[in-house]
Every structure is written in C-alpha cells, then in structure tokens.
Design an enzyme around this catalytic site. Sequence first.
Site, short mmCIF file in Angstrom:
data_model
loop_
_atom_site.label_atom_id
_atom_site.label_comp_id
_atom_site.label_asym_id
_atom_site.label_seq_id
_atom_site.Cartn_x
_atom_site.Cartn_y
_atom_site.Cartn_z
N ASP A 138 55.18 35.14 67.02
CA ASP A 138 56.18 35.59 66.31
C ASP A 138 57.22 35.60 67.54
O ASP A 138 58.17 35.91 67.11
CB ASP A 138 55.85 37.50 66.26
CG ASP A 138 55.63 38.07 67.65
OD1 ASP A 138 55.38 37.47 68.95
OD2 ASP A 138 55.47 38.99 67.59
N SER A 139 56.48 34.59 68.59
CA SER A 139 57.65 33.66 69.97
C SER A 139 58.09 33.17 69.19
O SER A 139 59.56 32.68 69.05
CB SER A 139 56.91 33.08 70.72
OG SER A 139 55.94 32.15 70.05
N ASP A 166 50.59 35.37 63.77
CA ASP A 166 50.99 37.11 64.38
C ASP A 166 51.02 37.89 63.47
O ASP A 166 52.55 37.31 62.17
CB ASP A 166 51.75 36.64 65.46
CG ASP A 166 51.58 37.17 67.12
OD1 ASP A 166 50.49 37.14 67.21
OD2 ASP A 166 52.82 36.52 67.82
N LYS A 179 46.70 37.88 64.47
CA LYS A 179 47.14 38.69 65.82
C LYS A 179 47.66 39.64 66.48
O LYS A 179 48.33 39.12 64.31
CB LYS A 179 47.52 37.18 67.24
CG LYS A 179 46.78 38.13 68.21
CD LYS A 179 47.67 36.85 69.35
CE LYS A 179 49.01 36.29 69.35
NZ LYS A 179 49.49 37.22 69.50
N GLU A 208 49.62 43.00 68.09
CA GLU A 208 49.30 43.19 69.40
C GLU A 208 49.07 44.87 69.51
O GLU A 208 49.30 45.51 69.12
CB GLU A 208 50.19 43.31 70.40
CG GLU A 208 51.71 41.76 70.27
CD GLU A 208 53.32 41.61 70.59
OE1 GLU A 208 53.37 42.66 71.18
OE2 GLU A 208 52.95 41.00 70.46
N GLU A 226 47.98 38.32 78.19
CA GLU A 226 49.22 37.98 78.58
C GLU A 226 49.60 39.06 80.12
O GLU A 226 49.67 39.97 79.90
CB GLU A 226 49.83 38.16 77.29
CG GLU A 226 51.44 37.45 78.07
CD GLU A 226 52.79 37.53 76.55
OE1 GLU A 226 52.02 37.77 75.69
OE2 GLU A 226 53.57 37.36 76.54
O1 KIV Z 1 53.91 34.47 69.95
C1 KIV Z 1 53.39 34.08 70.64
O2 KIV Z 1 53.90 32.86 71.07
C2 KIV Z 1 52.12 34.69 71.48
C3 KIV Z 1 51.51 33.92 72.59
C4 KIV Z 1 52.60 34.00 73.60
C5 KIV Z 1 50.54 34.62 72.91
O3 KIV Z 1 51.65 35.64 70.65
#
Ligand code: KIV
Length: 253
Positions: free
Chosen positions: A43-44, A82, A111, A113, A181
């Site tokens: 989600d970056s 994510d 994934k 969090e 992280e």
């Molecule tokens: O969103 C992302 O890019 C991440 C990584 C930094 C692990 O969760």
Amino acid sequence: MKKLNVRDIRKAKKGNLQVLTCYDYQTASLMNESMLDMILVGDSVGNVILGYETTVEVTLEEMIIFGKAVRRGAPEKFLILDLPFGSYSTIVQGIHSATKLFKETKAEALKLEGAFPYQLKLIERLTQTGIPVMGHIGLTPQSVHQQGGYYVHGKTDASQDRLMKEAKALEAAGAFSIVLECVEENLATKISDELSIPTIGIGSGKKTDGQVLVVNDLLKMGPKTPPKFCPPIADFYQMKKELLDQYLRDQGK
Ligand code: KIV
C-alpha cells in the site's frame, strides 16, 4: 527460475528471500525475468505512486487496479498484496475485502498489518479459507497516527516483549511469513531465531530470513530522499530529469 509457493517460502527459513515492491506492468515484466523471490504490491503505492501523504488514504479499489497490473506483468512470481487501511477493521469486513482482493488480482498471498486479537482471528480464518497471509509488525504505516510517527520499534523492554509475543502469535495464527519493519536489529535477529516461519526485514538489520525494499527507493525513481536503510543503487530521477531537459532543449525550448 521456478515460481515459489508458500511451502517453498516456509522452507526458505534461514535463507535469503529477496522481495521488492512493484506497482506497474512494466516494472513487473522486468521483475518477472529476474531472480526475485516475491513481489509485493504494497500500500506504499499510496505514497510512492499516488502522492498521498500516508498509506491511510489507499483504497481497496486502488489496490485491485495496481495488483492486476503487476499480475499481468509478472505471472511467474509469487505475488503478495496489501490489504489497505479500513478494509479489515472487523473480521467479517476483512474476509470480504481479502476474498475480493485475492480473487480479482489472482495474487498468491495477502499481507496485513498488526497482531491485535481480531487480526489474529482474521488471519486464522483467511488461512482456513485458502488465502495465505503474511504478517507485518514493528513500524506499521497504516497506524502512523496511532504510533505517533515513523521510528524504530523494540528499543524498550516492554516494546521488545510485545513484538516477540506478536511475532509468535502471528505464526500460531497461521501466517506463512512476517515482515519486520524498522524493528531494532538485535530484536529482529532474536525474533528470526525463535520463529519457524521466515521473517522479511525492512530497516531491521541484515539477520532476518529475507529483505524487502521499496523498488522506487532502491532505484531512486522519485524526488524524495530514500530512507537511510535503503541507499539507492541508481538515481533514475536525476537521469530522467536530465534526459527530459535535453529533449526539450533539442526541441528549441
Ligand atoms: O507497503 C509496503 O511497501 C510495505 C513494505 C514496506 C513492507 O508494506
């Protein structure tokens, strides 16, 4: 290179799993031909591609669009997506969002969090329905407002104790791997030693079972300075800037 599956990834404990983020078809095509083990549509994408201030703004629909693009470019890589903020605030909502994301993007895993009890329950349910889940603890950017900024976690006894418990609880809930992280280096090593599933570090030292980086930081694709733990191996932003300026000069500008 053979496409990995969750069993291969679990077996890669004490290995050297290399993961990069990706958000577009062209980069995915390049990665598809590389030795990369897994691709993460993080989600970056919110900060890196969409210019949002935090990942909190990213929606499920956006993750689906970027996830599908990367899937089209990299059919031969293990793809993780994510779950974005607000799409798994309850177990029922999380199952619904995860099923939609997993089905529509054809990812191999998702994934999420955090490791609060409802999130552990959600991971348990998702893995039971056939969706492999990667955990993510330490600095969890979706909780930036709750955590009070971006910083290294695990510096106090209480925080070390909490992170170790979270990592073990994620493993017990069925996560096939965990992102650590910005977890203090010695603690990241200790967690990696105590778990039987692979840990994937970012800003957490070199002793995790794998590493993940944001590809746009690694190649310095944008104007912002990448974080200290990711010294860029190129400066594509500057290169593109110079080439564009040269092109415009050639056009008489
Ligand atoms: O969103 C992302 O890019 C991440 C990584 C930094 C692990 O969760």
